[in-house]
Design an enzyme around this catalytic site. Structure first.
Site, PDB file in Angstrom:
ATOM      1  N   TYR A   1      -0.783   7.961   4.458  1.00  0.00           N
ATOM      2  CA  TYR A   1       0.153   6.884   4.839  1.00  0.00           C
ATOM      3  C   TYR A   1       0.353   6.864   6.359  1.00  0.00           C
ATOM      4  CZ  TYR A   1       1.297   7.077  -0.140  1.00  0.00           C
ATOM      5  OH  TYR A   1       1.243   7.087  -1.506  1.00  0.00           O
TER       6      TYR A   1
ATOM      7  N   TRP B   1      11.526   2.295   3.374  1.00  0.00           N
ATOM      8  CA  TRP B   1      12.564   3.241   2.914  1.00  0.00           C
ATOM      9  C   TRP B   1      12.265   4.670   3.337  1.00  0.00           C
ATOM     10  CZ3 TRP B   1      13.500   4.640  -2.928  1.00  0.00           C
ATOM     11  CH2 TRP B   1      12.306   4.885  -3.595  1.00  0.00           C
TER      12      TRP B   1
ATOM     13  N   TYR C   1      -6.512   3.936   5.782  1.00  0.00           N
ATOM     14  CA  TYR C   1      -5.596   3.336   4.794  1.00  0.00           C
ATOM     15  C   TYR C   1      -6.092   1.978   4.307  1.00  0.00           C
ATOM     16  CZ  TYR C   1      -1.428   1.559   2.526  1.00  0.00           C
ATOM     17  OH  TYR C   1      -0.563   1.061   1.603  1.00  0.00           O
TER      18      TYR C   1
ATOM     19  N   GLN D   1      10.882  -3.383   0.447  1.00  0.00           N
ATOM     20  CA  GLN D   1      11.075  -2.096  -0.257  1.00  0.00           C
ATOM     21  C   GLN D   1      12.566  -1.845  -0.453  1.00  0.00           C
ATOM     22  OE1 GLN D   1       9.073   1.220   1.652  1.00  0.00           O
ATOM     23  NE2 GLN D   1       7.801   1.569  -0.143  1.00  0.00           N
TER      24      GLN D   1
ATOM     25  N   ASP E   1       5.628   2.831  -7.212  1.00  0.00           N
ATOM     26  CA  ASP E   1       4.429   2.005  -7.261  1.00  0.00           C
ATOM     27  C   ASP E   1       3.796   1.831  -8.630  1.00  0.00           C
ATOM     28  OD1 ASP E   1       5.095   2.469  -4.628  1.00  0.00           O
ATOM     29  OD2 ASP E   1       3.028   2.559  -3.949  1.00  0.00           O
TER      30      ASP E   1
ATOM     31  N   TYR F   1       1.417  10.030  -9.898  1.00  0.00           N
ATOM     32  CA  TYR F   1       2.435   9.279  -9.167  1.00  0.00           C
ATOM     33  C   TYR F   1       3.740   9.058  -9.911  1.00  0.00           C
ATOM     34  CZ  TYR F   1       1.184   8.764  -4.496  1.00  0.00           C
ATOM     35  OH  TYR F   1       1.022   9.034  -3.179  1.00  0.00           O
ATOM     36  N   TRP F   2       4.187   7.827 -10.055  1.00  0.00           N
ATOM     37  CA  TRP F   2       5.541   7.608 -10.590  1.00  0.00           C
ATOM     38  C   TRP F   2       5.592   7.661 -12.111  1.00  0.00           C
ATOM     39  CZ3 TRP F   2       9.785   7.504  -7.462  1.00  0.00           C
ATOM     40  CH2 TRP F   2       9.523   7.433  -6.096  1.00  0.00           C
TER      41      TRP F   2
ATOM     42  N   GLU G   1       4.799  15.447  -1.191  1.00  0.00           N
ATOM     43  CA  GLU G   1       5.280  14.086  -1.460  1.00  0.00           C
ATOM     44  C   GLU G   1       6.127  14.044  -2.744  1.00  0.00           C
ATOM     45  OE1 GLU G   1       2.058  11.349  -1.735  1.00  0.00           O
ATOM     46  OE2 GLU G   1       3.353   9.610  -2.035  1.00  0.00           O
TER      47      GLU G   1
HETATM   48  C1  GLC Z   1       3.967   5.475  -2.012  1.00  0.00           C
HETATM   49  C2  GLC Z   1       5.320   5.463  -2.702  1.00  0.00           C
HETATM   50  C3  GLC Z   1       6.327   4.660  -1.899  1.00  0.00           C
HETATM   51  C4  GLC Z   1       6.395   5.188  -0.474  1.00  0.00           C
HETATM   52  C5  GLC Z   1       4.996   5.258   0.158  1.00  0.00           C
HETATM   53  C6  GLC Z   1       5.017   6.001   1.482  1.00  0.00           C
HETATM   54  O1  GLC Z   1       3.435   4.202  -1.939  1.00  0.00           O
HETATM   55  O2  GLC Z   1       5.205   4.999  -3.990  1.00  0.00           O
HETATM   56  O3  GLC Z   1       7.603   4.712  -2.483  1.00  0.00           O
HETATM   57  O4  GLC Z   1       7.240   4.402   0.310  1.00  0.00           O
HETATM   58  O5  GLC Z   1       4.133   5.965  -0.693  1.00  0.00           O
HETATM   59  O6  GLC Z   1       5.572   7.259   1.322  1.00  0.00           O
END
Ligand code: GLC
Length: 429
Positions: free
Chosen positions: A29, A35, A81, A101, A159, A345-346, A389
């Site tokens: 990232y 956020w 990215y 977000q 996500d 992930y989520w 993370e």
């Molecule tokens: C992923 C997460 C998201 C977050 C981003 C950067 O996309 O799902 O919530 O903001 O990573 O950390």
């Protein structure tokens, strides 16, 4: 042994600093996320208040003229990215994405202001935050009940939560332009979204691009429209915090607007209550159907200070059921649901930032035992695995990227500050 001292956490924030803004983690990232920056500011506030304000100020450099605050600000083009600025093509400077977000900024800015009372900085930021909250009211409240509609799974911050599986099924991804994912070069594919899901994310993005990122059209005709429990709770809370700031600045003209928004949402949330599940759940607007899933964000009801006595009792039954069978709280997806996946992930992992908000809500509402459990589990996970993370709620292993900004920030917040909430909760730090 992991090195989880405050010093290391501070080093992570400094190392992820790109000159006034932080990246969530290098490589995976490499830009400024919305956020993430808000939580980063909470971390910086424990040792460098000036830098904390700056993190929020630089985020607003990406704000559009209509108040919209994007989920990513791209200042450089990073080949590591996808999808970068050349895919989003929003046509703004600095380049940004076209979706937003969760609006935690107002809550964080209130905490910063209460810490140093910096009126000048607040005066400069306040109208920008208000404009963003007005944008939500204008474009993202289709039922006029204060709940927030999301137009893309990525807007929710969660996500690939299984909450989006059914609503996303209607998205036609057959015409998606060929693309190459970059996330799989940084993180094990077992932890990342599957190809079909990713195709749909890009199809929804391409829809927004095809209508020139016109948010009115996206809100009315977008292929993915879901009332999100997380966004709704977070905005309700943020509107209350913004109201406190409006009062501190004597902005009486805005007070009515904010009070209306708060009141609407306080009643509106009942629309998300799923009696069969005993929790507030996201709801597909197109199919008019509850996700039927209790997720970690369902527990943000306390953070948003909503729910009747009966509803809270049901919610606590869910909490207990999950807490007795899960080593580390709060798994992002209910471990007793068939969609649960402890690493992907989520769909299972624990996120420190959701835990922070949930624990704040539990403390504020007098549920100290549950709040302590969430906080202690979060700190144990970080001690065990490092500043990852996210974390596997069963094994405690780190998932996703390492040296993560918001995980370091939550650590610092809990180990050193908590000022904003200290008065209410006493034992928080
Ligand atoms: C992923 C997460 C998201 C977050 C981003 C950067 O996309 O799902 O919530 O903001 O990573 O950390």
């Amino acid at each position: 042994m992991t090195d989880t001292t405050d010093k290391t956490a501070q080093k992570i924030l400094r190392a992820n600093d790109r000159g006034g803004y932080t990246v969530p983690t290098p490589g995976l990232y490499p830009y400024q996320w919305n956020w993430d920056s808000a939580f980063a500011a909470l971390g910086f506030a424990t040792f460098d208040l000036n830098r904390a304000w700056q993190e929020v100020e630089t985020l607003f450099q990406g704000q559009w003229t209509d108040g919209f605050l994007p989920h990513i600000v791209f200042r450089v083009d990073e080949p590591s990215y996808f999808p970068g600025p050349s895919i989003w093509r929003t046509g703004v400077t600095p380049p940004t994405s076209g979706i937003t977000q969760p609006p935690v900024v107002a809550t964080v800015v209130r905490a910063l202001f209460e810490q140093d009372n910096n009126r000048d900085r607040l005066e400069a930021l306040y109208p920008k935050i208000l404009a963003w909250h007005r944008w939500f009211a204008t474009y993202r409240d289709p039922l006029n009940n204060g709940l927030v509609m999301t137009s893309h799974p990525w807007e929710t911050g969660r996500d690939n939560s299984p909450e989006w599986d059914v609503p996303a099924r209607g998205v036609d991804s057959s015409k998606v332009e060929p693309y190459e994912r970059r996330d799989l070069g940084h993180v094990d594919s077992d932890m990342r979204p599957k190809k079909d899901d990713y195709d749909r994310y890009i199809a929804i993005l391409e829809f927004g691009r095809s209508v020139g990122w016109n948010h009115k059209t996206i809100a009315e005709k977008g292929p993915f429209r879901v009332l999100d429990v997380g966004l709704s709770f977070i905005l309700l809370r943020a509107n209350r915090d913004l109201l406190a700031l409006a009062e501190a600045l004597s902005r009486s003209d805005d007070v009515d607007f904010l009070r209306d928004r708060i009141e609407l949402a306080e009643y509106g949330v009942s629309y998300l209550w799923d009696e069969a599940i005993g929790a507030f759940c996201s709801r597909d607007l197109i199919a008019d159907k509850s996700s039927g899933m209790c997720t970690s964000t369902s527990f943000l009801a306390l953070y948003a200070d909503v729910g009747s006595v009966d509803q809270r009792a049901r919610l606590f039954e869910n909490f207990k059921r999950i807490a007795t069978t899960t080593r580390y709280m709060l798994p992002s997806t209910d471990p007793h649901h068939s969609a649960f996946d402890s690493k992907r992930y989520w769909r299972g992992p624990v996120w420190a930032v959701v835990n922070l908000m949930a624990a704040i809500g539990f403390y504020e509402q007098g549920y100290a035992l549950e709040a302590d459990r969430i906080r202690e589990d979060t700190l144990s996970l970080i001690k065990k695995a490092g500043f990852f993370e996210a974390f596997d709620p069963i094994s405690g292993e780190g998932t996703g990227g390492p040296d993560f900004t918001w995980t370091a920030a939550v650590w610092l917040y809990w180990s050193g500050l908590g000022q904003h909430f200290k008065d209410d909760i006493g034992e928080m730090v």
